[in-house]
Enzyme design. Structure first.
Site, mmCIF file in Angstrom:
data_model
loop_
_atom_site.group_PDB
_atom_site.id
_atom_site.type_symbol
_atom_site.label_atom_id
_atom_site.label_comp_id
_atom_site.label_asym_id
_atom_site.label_seq_id
_atom_site.Cartn_x
_atom_site.Cartn_y
_atom_site.Cartn_z
ATOM 1 N N GLU A 520 42.840 68.660 39.662
ATOM 2 C CA GLU A 520 44.450 68.945 39.396
ATOM 3 C C GLU A 520 44.379 70.457 39.811
ATOM 4 O OE1 GLU A 520 46.335 66.685 38.971
ATOM 5 O OE2 GLU A 520 44.999 65.217 38.141
ATOM 6 N N ASP A 584 40.330 65.798 45.851
ATOM 7 C CA ASP A 584 39.184 65.311 45.494
ATOM 8 C C ASP A 584 38.065 66.139 45.990
ATOM 9 O OD1 ASP A 584 39.766 63.105 43.973
ATOM 10 O OD2 ASP A 584 39.382 61.629 45.579
#
Length: 682
Positions: A520, A584
């Site tokens: 995030e 990621d």
């Protein structure tokens, strides 16, 4: 408003083991196994097939259940959470003595009405007959347009276009009305425009679905078939006018600000000065439009389409938005179409659908009880510590970047320091004042909630931005980054194993929730989020040279994912998934950096035969294990900004030197990338 979620589409799923029960059970718990060794396929070489090495036996032994479209770690945790929600709702519904206006009374009445299938069955489509009659009375184009504007104010559909209220990306302290392309039903515009066998099958099924709902609401077969052709033709024209999902990821391309008066001049059949008040928007002279071209095309379509055809299209919007909440013949027709799209074998049980609906409709009421029962305060404290450690790790990584200038690094650090974390649940709950919920009227409850939610949205116009609001409910198994508030948000639902457990070793927590936190944070620095500054404003803070270097690295990552094959000739869309793949890659690197600051991260002590680094990467991999139906996989390639689980498992690690060292990966291994080819962004 766009929120970047960490998972495939909307939901994530998790390695639910004995341990998940142990958190909520009074029985003596077995010692939890945080790395599932029995689910691994140790016959595989991690350097050739890390996905199956980490989870192959589990994947082999856990096919997709009939009521699901995929099954893996995220789904199992979601399944656990929805059962926890069900227990809360059933207990609330049984309590007939709860005080009027109390959380328990309102939640219990909503769920009890939703589960009263006998009453719902008797009513058939009576709940929408008054709305159908209103549509029948339309006599001209102006009536069509006004009714389409009105329908969205109480949850009867969103015909022709999308509308929302959100922060102005270039002036984030202000809310502004926002118009967006829309008006279609199928999951992506490509379903209307492609003519391959898969798309044609879906188109045919869609037309059959339209016919079925028109039949059920009183139309003859001939009229229903004509309606299906009319609706498909209109929606295909709208699909043709839409930008692609890849184009829609560009925050500048979709930022088009107009005065309401000037925008009305570009759409002669859509007078926004008179339409805005119909949509309960008053005293607003400005509007943001994500695709002016779409509205130009819509304007032409409205002028060239017979009024009766437009009325048919409005009826369809009413029918499709209502069908899941009417009698079983409507519900079953909806599911039959869903089966074609997703491959799901049997319908999700009513209790599960209605539990999710309750969460989605009055989530801040339900969430209060969920948090009391299923979230421990110490978990929040531990999460705050993990977030702090991940921000420290990200700081170190930004300072050590070899491709970014000092001036841009400082701006990146300023943004990092300005991040606002939100953990578990809101500091203040919505109270839904004025929302009427009755135990006897399911459909009316939904309409009331639709009208309340719409009013709540438009009421933000002209007020200061309330940054305490959340975009997800507490039981949600997901997380998100909101660029205009520069905030990272982690609902209570995801703060469970396999992502997080206060009793797990650091390798497991950093490979799980640590990577989610890092993911995030990385959305603030992905190809889209990096275009917003520390205040959440869409404003360039990069030097041209640094942006160019970033784009080269991002393009390399895009090409890596483009090469992954999902199904027959279908590949991952590297452009569509780029933001999530950067998330990621940056997230796992930052989580590893933070893990190496811990005592375990600096040791070589094995647990269950695995080194700390191996456990870190296995924790990451076992989060993404799962099976998915072919139909759903094909749909997600078009609609989902996330890569499929097998490629999320390997996409970041193959670019990390630590992964090669942890599993002794050699040049002869299939997943091997030369050190100079490993992509390092954040």
């Amino acid at each position: 408003m766009k929120y970047s979620k960490i998972f495939i589409s909307a939901l994530c799923l998790s390695l639910f083991s004995i341990h998940a029960n142990a958190q909520h059970d009074s029985k003596p718990a077995k010692k939890p196994v945080f790395i599932d060794k029995t689910g691994m396929d140790l016959t595989k070489n991690p350097g050739d097939d890390f996905y199956n090495y980490a989870s192959g036996n589990w994947i082999k032994n856990n096919p997709v259940p009939a009521k699901e479209t995929r099954w893996g770690s995220f789904n199992i945790l979601r399944d656990f959470n929805i059962n926890a929600v069900k227990n809360i709702l059933e207990e609330s519904a049984r309590n007939r003595k709860a005080p009027a206006g109390s959380v328990e009374k309102r939640v219990g009445d909503f769920y009890a009405a939703a589960m009263d299938s006998l009453t719902i069955e008797k009513l058939g489509y009576n709940p929408i007959k008054p709305d159908l009659e209103k549509l029948n009375q339309i006599s001209d184009l102006n009536g069509v347009i006004n009714q389409s504007a009105l329908m969205r104010t109480y949850g009867a559909g969103s015909p022709f276009f999308g509308f929302s209220v959100g922060q102005d990306r270039k002036n984030v302290k202000n809310f502004v009305p926002q118009l967006s392309q829309g008006g279609t039903t199928l999951p992506d515009r490509d379903y209307y425009l492609k003519n391959d066998a898969r798309s044609l099958k879906i188109q045919e099924s869609y037309k059959n679905y339209i016919v079925r709902l028109f039949n059920l609401s009183g139309s003859s077969q001939a009229d229903a078939e004509k309606a299906a052709e009319t609706i498909f033709k209109i929606e295909k024209a709208l699909a043709n006018a839409q930008m692609s999902r890849v184009e829609m990821r560009d925050p500048y391309k979709t930022y088009n600000k107009f005065s309401v008066k000037d925008f009305s001049k570009t759409t002669s059949n859509l007078n926004w000065e008179s339409l805005m008040p119909v949509m309960k928007v008053n005293s607003q002279d400005t509007v943001l439009v994500n695709s002016p071209k779409f509205f130009n095309e819509l304007n032409t379509l409205l002028a060239s389409t017979p009024v009766n055809d437009l009325k048919t299209y409005l009826k369809w919007n009413l029918l499709k938005s209502s069908a899941p909440y009417l009698s079983s013949d409507f519900v079953n027709a909806s599911f039959e179409f869903t089966q074609v799209l997703s491959g799901q074998k049997v319908q999700t049980p009513r209790w599960q659908r209605m539990s999710s609906l309750t969460d989605g409709t009055i989530g801040d009421l339900l969430g209060q009880t969920y948090v009391k029962k299923h979230f421990k305060p110490e978990a929040k404290a531990r999460m705050e510590e993990l977030v702090s450690n991940l921000i420290k790790a990200y700081e170190i990584r930004i300072k050590n970047l070899d491709w970014m200038s000092e001036v841009t690094k400082q701006k990146a650090l300023d943004k990092l320091y300005a991040f606002t974390p939100k953990i578990a649940y809101p500091d203040k709950w919505k109270n839904y004042d004025g929302l009427e919920i009755k135990r006897q009227s399911f459909f009316q409850n939904l309409r009331n909630a639709g009208a309340w939610g719409y009013e709540d949205m438009v009421s933000q116009l002209g007020k200061p931005v309330d940054k305490s609001r959340w975009g997800m409910t507490p039981p949600t198994v997901n997380a998100y980054y909101n660029p205009v508030n520069n905030e990272i948000v982690f609902p209570a639902g995801i703060l469970q194993f396999p992502f997080f457990d206060p009793n797990a070793d650091d390798a497991v927590n950093y490979g799980g929730i640590g990577a989610v936190i890092g993911h995030e944070i990385s959305h603030g620095f992905d190809d889209s989020g990096s275009q917003y500054d520390k205040d959440g404003t869409l404003r360039n803070w990069w030097t041209d040279e640094d942006r160019a270097r970033f784009k080269v690295k991002a393009t390399a990552l895009q090409q890596q994912f483009d090469a992954y094959t999902v199904l027959d000739s279908i590949h991952v869309n590297g452009k569509l998934t780029l933001g999530e793949n950067i998330g990621d890659l940056g997230g796992l690197n930052a989580a590893y950096e933070a893990f190496k600051m811990t005592k375990q991260g600096q040791s070589n002590e094995k647990i269950d035969g695995f080194t700390p680094d191996q456990r870190f990467f296995l924790s990451w991999a076992q989060v993404w294990k799962g099976n998915i139906l072919d139909e759903t996989a094909a749909q997600f390639i078009l609609t989902d900004t996330h890569s499929p689980g097998p490629y999320r498992t390997i996409g970041a690690p193959v670019n990390m030197d630590a992964w090669y060292k942890a599993f002794d990966i050699k040049p002869e291994n299939k997943l091997y990338k030369k050190p100079e080819d490993r992509i390092k962004i954040w």
